[in-house]
Motif scaffolding. Structure first.
Motif, PDB file in Angstrom:
ATOM      1  N   PRO A   1     -30.312   7.871 -18.645  1.00  0.00           N
ATOM      2  CA  PRO A   1     -29.936   7.899 -20.035  1.00  0.00           C
ATOM      3  C   PRO A   1     -29.169   6.490 -20.027  1.00  0.00           C
ATOM      4  O   PRO A   1     -29.364   6.178 -21.867  1.00  0.00           O
ATOM      5  N   ALA A   2     -28.424   5.657 -19.229  1.00  0.00           N
ATOM      6  CA  ALA A   2     -28.049   4.603 -19.631  1.00  0.00           C
ATOM      7  C   ALA A   2     -28.619   3.267 -20.279  1.00  0.00           C
ATOM      8  O   ALA A   2     -28.660   2.545 -21.158  1.00  0.00           O
ATOM      9  N   PHE A   3     -30.565   3.974 -19.511  1.00  0.00           N
ATOM     10  CA  PHE A   3     -31.029   3.219 -20.751  1.00  0.00           C
ATOM     11  C   PHE A   3     -31.340   3.111 -21.963  1.00  0.00           C
ATOM     12  O   PHE A   3     -31.327   1.643 -22.591  1.00  0.00           O
TER      13      PHE A   3
ATOM     14  N   GLU B   1     -27.926  -1.788 -16.973  1.00  0.00           N
ATOM     15  CA  GLU B   1     -26.886  -3.104 -17.178  1.00  0.00           C
ATOM     16  C   GLU B   1     -27.145  -4.045 -16.606  1.00  0.00           C
ATOM     17  O   GLU B   1     -25.759  -5.307 -17.122  1.00  0.00           O
ATOM     18  N   VAL B   2     -27.891  -4.812 -16.711  1.00  0.00           N
ATOM     19  CA  VAL B   2     -27.971  -5.983 -15.908  1.00  0.00           C
ATOM     20  C   VAL B   2     -28.847  -5.866 -17.173  1.00  0.00           C
ATOM     21  O   VAL B   2     -28.887  -7.681 -17.099  1.00  0.00           O
ATOM     22  N   PHE B   3     -30.064  -6.174 -17.504  1.00  0.00           N
ATOM     23  CA  PHE B   3     -31.302  -6.056 -18.791  1.00  0.00           C
ATOM     24  C   PHE B   3     -30.448  -4.933 -20.280  1.00  0.00           C
ATOM     25  O   PHE B   3     -30.895  -4.486 -19.855  1.00  0.00           O
TER      26      PHE B   3
ATOM     27  N   VAL C   1     -40.092  -1.240 -14.570  1.00  0.00           N
ATOM     28  CA  VAL C   1     -39.762  -0.202 -13.381  1.00  0.00           C
ATOM     29  C   VAL C   1     -37.888  -0.939 -13.342  1.00  0.00           C
ATOM     30  O   VAL C   1     -37.139  -0.242 -13.363  1.00  0.00           O
ATOM     31  N   ILE C   2     -38.091  -2.542 -13.838  1.00  0.00           N
ATOM     32  CA  ILE C   2     -36.945  -3.574 -12.958  1.00  0.00           C
ATOM     33  C   ILE C   2     -35.618  -2.631 -14.257  1.00  0.00           C
ATOM     34  O   ILE C   2     -34.737  -2.632 -13.858  1.00  0.00           O
ATOM     35  N   THR C   3     -36.458  -2.948 -15.214  1.00  0.00           N
ATOM     36  CA  THR C   3     -34.855  -2.495 -16.566  1.00  0.00           C
ATOM     37  C   THR C   3     -34.823  -1.529 -16.851  1.00  0.00           C
ATOM     38  O   THR C   3     -33.793  -1.007 -17.380  1.00  0.00           O
ATOM     39  N   LEU C   4     -35.604  -0.582 -15.863  1.00  0.00           N
ATOM     40  CA  LEU C   4     -35.140   1.520 -16.564  1.00  0.00           C
ATOM     41  C   LEU C   4     -34.570   1.473 -15.206  1.00  0.00           C
ATOM     42  O   LEU C   4     -33.318   2.221 -15.963  1.00  0.00           O
ATOM     43  N   ALA C   5     -34.487   0.913 -13.843  1.00  0.00           N
ATOM     44  CA  ALA C   5     -32.993   0.875 -13.485  1.00  0.00           C
ATOM     45  C   ALA C   5     -32.509   0.348 -13.521  1.00  0.00           C
ATOM     46  O   ALA C   5     -31.377   1.003 -12.461  1.00  0.00           O
TER      47      ALA C   5
END
Lengths: 389, 389
Positions: free
Chosen positions: A317-319, A295-297, A288-292
C-alpha cells in the motif's frame, strides 16, 4: 549439338535448383559493407552492410571450419587461397548485438571488434546502424563525466566498484545538488554495460543539450556480484533467476551504495529525488526492491523485465501512496512471443495501475528484441519523465 | 624371461632418451597453479604457478594445433580426449604480460582473461604475482575517482576522450585546488593503459593513504590518436616512431587538453604545479614536449623512454633554468641490452644533468623488462618526488 543441349539442360536444372538457395545465399548480398563503428582502431573487419548483414574475416590458415555465431545462428565462413576466412550473417535488427567466432570448435572473440560484457563473458559486439542512432551519438555538446569508483562494501566484506554519471557542469557550480537514478544491467552483464553498450551518458548529454530532461546523477553498480546465491558463472548449474538475485543486491544497494553516493556526491538525498530502473534481470530487481522500499524510491523504470501488477500494489500500500511514476518498456519483438509477459501482459498491467491512480507510461521499441537498442530507447523515453514535479 | 629383459632395456632407453627433454618439460612443472587475478569472473583459466609459469586451457575439439604465445615464445598445448587443450609457458617475470592464443593459425584472445589494449589491439593479459604487489592492490582506503570524459578537440576537429584521476576527497572540499600530472602510455597502447594495467589510481590511493605523496590530479590521454603521421594500425608500413609522433600530440596537449582540464577541474594552473611523464613512446614524447615547453611543465618523468642529454640542455636553456625535477627509470633487463639507451646511457645522462645543477632521480626496477611492472614501479617512485617544494 547433342552435348550442347545436354549442357544447356544441365545448366537450366542447376539454375532452377539453385534458385531457392540464391534467395538466401551470399550471391544476393548487397556489397556496401563498411567497418563496424565498434571495431578496434584500424581494423577493417567486422563489417556491416545496408541490409544489416554482418561480415567477418579472420586469418586461420590451418583451420578446417570457421563460423560466425550471432543471434543464436551459426554461419559457415569460406576460406581463400591465403587461409583467410570470410562470411556473413543474415540481416540483423538495428542496434547492438553480442557475437563470437568458432575456430575448429573453439569459441573465441573476434580479434577485430571491441569487447563488451554480456552472456557472462567479455566478448565481441557489433553495431547495426539504427535510423535513430543520433540520440546516442558522440556530439560536440557539453559532456558529463563517467566516474569509476572503487569502494569497500560492509555487507559483502569486499571491495566493489561502481560507475557514476555526473551531468555537464557538475564540477562548475559546486552548490547545486542533483536527483539520482540507480540504473541496473541485465543477467550476465555487469556495471560497465549501461555506459558502454548502453551509452547512458551520451543519451543524457544529448537530452540535456536539447533541454528535454532535468539533469540528474546516474549510478551503475553490479547487480549480480552482490547476490547471496550463485554468481553468473555458476548459474548454469541452478535455476534462473538464482536464489538471492534481488535480496542480496537490495541489501548492498540500501546499506552500501546509496549511503556511499549520498556521502560523496551532491545528491538531493530524499525519496522524491531518487529513482531506480533496470533492464531484464535489473528490471526484475527494480520491481522487487522498489515495491519493498517505496520510502526510498519515487520513480520506477522496468525495461524488458516484467511489470507491476495489481497484486503487487495490494501487497504494498505504501508503494501506491508514495510512488510518483512507473515506466515499463519492451522491444516489439519481445511482445510477439510468450516470454514478454514475465508473469502477465505488461501493457494491461500498466493500464490497470493507471486506473488505480498511478502515473504510468508504457513504451514499445519498434522492430527490436531483448537487446540493447530496446534499452537505449527505453532510457531515452524514461529519462525526460523523471523528477519533473 | 627374454621378453622381460627386452622390455626393461626398451624402458631404459626410453628413460634415457627422455632425460634431456624432462629438464624442460611439463614433468618438472610445480603443480600449484591458481587462476590469474585478471581472469574474467568465474573463469578457472588462465592460471599461474609459484614459478611464474602461465597455464592456459581452451576447448577446441576439431583443432589440430593450439599454442600459447607469450613474451615472444609460442608453446604447444596438448589435447585431451574431450578436445580440451592445455599447456604452459616457461617461468615469466613478475608483473603484467600481454599474450594470445593460436588456434589452427588464427591469433585470438584467450576467452578466459580480461582484455587490455597493447600491441595495437585489445587482447589477453596475465598477472604474475609480484613480491611488491601490495603497492597497487585494491585496499580498503579512501579511493580517488577515475573519470572518463569525452571532449571536442579543435586541433583535430574530432571528438576525443581522456581519463582523469582525481584524488580522494576531491568532491568533498570544493575549495581546494590541485597540481596536475599529464601521464602518457606507450606505443601500441592507449588512454586506458595507465588506469587499467598500470593501476595508476590505486598506486596514488595507496601512497596518499600512507602519507607518502602530495595529492594531485592525473590526466591520461591518447598520445597516438593525435599524431599527424600514421596511426598505430598503419605503422608497420613506415618507420618507427612515425612522423608526427610528438608534434601532433604536443599541439593537442597544449591547445586542447591542458585548457580543457584547467577549465573544468580545480587545478593550480601554472608551470610549477604541472608535470609530464610517460612510458616508452610516451617518455619520448615527454622529453620532446617538456624540452620545447619548459614554461609549461616543471617536473619530468621518463619511464623506459630515453633520457635528457647535455645536448638537449644546451638547446633549451629555459629548460635548465625552469625545470624542477627530471626522473628517469628503466627495468633492469632493459639495461642489459643495447635497446636501453634510446640514444645514450640513461644513468650517465642523468649524472651529467645533476652535475649541471638539475634535480635528477634515476631508478632501476629489479628483474623486469620493457613491461608494465617496470612502469608501475616507476610511477610509484616518481609520484612522491612531485610538487614537494
Amino acid at each position: 549439338m547433342k552435348i550442347g543441349k545436354n549442357i544447356a539442360a544441365f545448366l537450366l536444372v542447376l539454375a532452377m535448383s539453385g534458385g531457392y538457395c540464391l534467395a538466401q545465399s551470399p550471391a544476393k548480398v548487397v556489397e556496401d559493407f563498411k567497418p563496424s563503428s565498434v571495431n578496434q582502431p584500424g581494423k577493417e573487419f567486422p563489417q556491416v552492410n545496408s541490409e544489416g548483414r554482418v561480415r567477418v574475416q579472420i586469418s586461420a590458415p590451418e583451420a578446417h571450419k570457421v563460423q560466425l555465431d550471432i543471434s543464436a545462428v551459426k554461419y559457415d565462413l569460406v576460406k581463400d587461397e591465403k587461409g583467410v576466412w570470410t562470411g556473413e550473417s543474415a540481416p540483423q535488427d538495428e542496434g547492438f548485438h553480442y557475437y563470437q567466432l568458432w575456430v575448429d570448435g573453439a569459441a573465441v572473440p573476434d580479434p577485430g571488434s571491441l569487447y563488451f560484457y554480456g552472456a557472462s563473458r567479455w566478448g565481441s559486439g557489433i553495431e547495426i546502424p539504427a535510423k535513430d542512432q543520433d540520440f546516442y551519438a558522440v556530439k560536440n555538446v557539453p559532456h558529463g563525466q563517467v566516474i569509476e569508483l572503487p569502494y569497500f562494501s560492509k555487507t559483502n566484506n569486499d571491495m566493489r566498484r561502481c560507475f557514476i554519471y555526473t551531468p555537464p557542469g557538475y564540477d562548475k557550480d559546486t552548490n547545486k545538488r542533483y536527483p539520482v537514478l540507480y540504473l541496473q544491467h541485465g543477467g550476465g552483464e555487469n556495471e560497465t554495460g549501461w555506459a558502454s553498450q548502453g551509452h547512458a551518458n551520451l543519451i543524457m548529454d544529448n537530452l540535456i543539450a536539447e533541454g528535454k530532461v532535468k539533469s540528474f546523477i546516474i549510478v551503475m553498480d553490479n547487480g549480480t556480484w552482490a547476490m547471496t546465491g550463485p554468481r553468473p558463472a555458476d548459474r548454469s548449474a541452478g535455476t534462473w533467476p538464482p536464489k538471492g538475485w534481488a535480496d542480496g543486491f537490495m541489501k548492498t544497494l540500501l546499506e552500501d551504495i546509496i549511503p556511499l553516493i549520498d556521502a560523496n556526491y551532491r545528491t538531493i538525498a530524499d525519496q522524491e529525488h531518487r529513482a531506480m530502473a533496470g533492464l531484464s534481470m535489473g528490471g526484475m530487481q527494480t520491481r522487487v526492491i522498489t515495491l519493498a522500499h517505496p520510502e526510498v524510491f519515487s520513480h520506477v523504470g522496468i525495461f524488458s523485465g516484467g511489470s507491476i501488477t495489481m497484486e503487487d500494489l495490494a501487497n504494498s500500500p505504501a508503494f501506491k501512496e508514495k510512488n510518483k511514476m512507473v515506466f515499463v518498456s519492451y522491444g516489439s519483438r519481445e511482445l510477439e512471443n510468450t516470454r514478454a509477459g514475465f508473469g502477465g501482459n505488461p501493457k494491461e498491467n500498466q493500464d490497470k495501475l493507471k486506473e488505480a491512480g498511478l502515473n504510468t507510461h508504457f513504451y514499445v521499441s519498434p522492430q527490436t528484441a531483448h537487446e540493447w537498442q530496446s534499452w537505449r530507447r527505453g532510457l531515452h523515453e524514461f529519462a525526460p519523465l523523471l523528477f519533473t514535479k
